[in-house]
Design a protein around this motif. Structure first.
Motif, PDB file in Angstrom:
ATOM      1  N   ASP A  62     -57.442 -56.579 -31.953  1.00 30.41           N
ATOM      2  CA  ASP A  62     -57.367 -57.783 -32.506  1.00 30.41           C
ATOM      3  C   ASP A  62     -56.085 -58.406 -32.914  1.00 30.41           C
ATOM      4  OD1 ASP A  62     -60.134 -57.562 -32.357  1.00 30.41           O
ATOM      5  OD2 ASP A  62     -60.497 -56.974 -34.434  1.00 30.41           O
ATOM      6  N   GLY A  63     -55.690 -59.644 -32.388  1.00 28.77           N
ATOM      7  CA  GLY A  63     -54.397 -60.156 -32.784  1.00 28.77           C
ATOM      8  C   GLY A  63     -53.544 -59.972 -31.678  1.00 28.77           C
ATOM      9  N   LEU A  64     -53.444 -58.972 -30.920  1.00 31.25           N
ATOM     10  CA  LEU A  64     -52.641 -58.963 -29.994  1.00 31.25           C
ATOM     11  C   LEU A  64     -52.242 -59.731 -28.984  1.00 31.25           C
ATOM     12  CD1 LEU A  64     -50.122 -56.593 -28.556  1.00 31.25           C
ATOM     13  CD2 LEU A  64     -52.126 -55.832 -27.296  1.00 31.25           C
ATOM     14  N   ARG A  71     -45.507 -64.978 -29.142  1.00 34.06           N
ATOM     15  CA  ARG A  71     -43.921 -64.724 -28.620  1.00 34.06           C
ATOM     16  C   ARG A  71     -43.555 -65.189 -27.484  1.00 34.06           C
ATOM     17  NH1 ARG A  71     -40.781 -60.184 -31.388  1.00 34.06           N
ATOM     18  NH2 ARG A  71     -39.145 -59.901 -29.899  1.00 34.06           N
ATOM     19  N   LEU A  72     -44.118 -65.484 -26.421  1.00 34.99           N
ATOM     20  CA  LEU A  72     -43.913 -65.911 -25.358  1.00 34.99           C
ATOM     21  C   LEU A  72     -43.908 -68.002 -25.379  1.00 34.99           C
ATOM     22  CD1 LEU A  72     -46.148 -64.158 -22.822  1.00 34.99           C
ATOM     23  CD2 LEU A  72     -43.582 -64.121 -23.107  1.00 34.99           C
ATOM     24  N   GLY A  73     -44.170 -68.222 -26.573  1.00 36.13           N
ATOM     25  CA  GLY A  73     -44.308 -69.536 -26.860  1.00 36.13           C
ATOM     26  C   GLY A  73     -45.147 -70.288 -26.098  1.00 36.13           C
TER      27      GLY A  73
END
Length: 75
Positions: A62-64, A71-73
């Protein structure tokens, strides 16, 4: 097996992935229609792919996915 069978087997993976050009796809389909041993091989490869796809499914914690997208925008 003939040279045509050898050529088919070299293209079988891309054929099964749906990644070959239309003319190659048509040639592979025609060969499979006329060559029972190659058809058996293609059917076996399809079944292996289906089995792996149905049994080898890992799920991200969950959340990954959201964290990676952030993080990649991509959010």
């Amino acid at each position: 097996m003939s040279d045509k069978c050898d050529a088919l087997l070299e293209r079988l993976e891309t054929f099964l992935d749906g990644e070959c050009p239309q003319d190659v796809e048509a040639a592979v389909e025609e060969h499979l229609r006329l060559c029972p041993p190659c058809l058996d091989r293609a059917d076996f490869e399809r079944k292996v792919r289906e089995l792996v796809a149905s049994r080898c499914r890992d799920h991200a914690p969950d959340g990954l996915v959201d964290a990676v997208r952030a993080r990649l925008g991509l959010t």
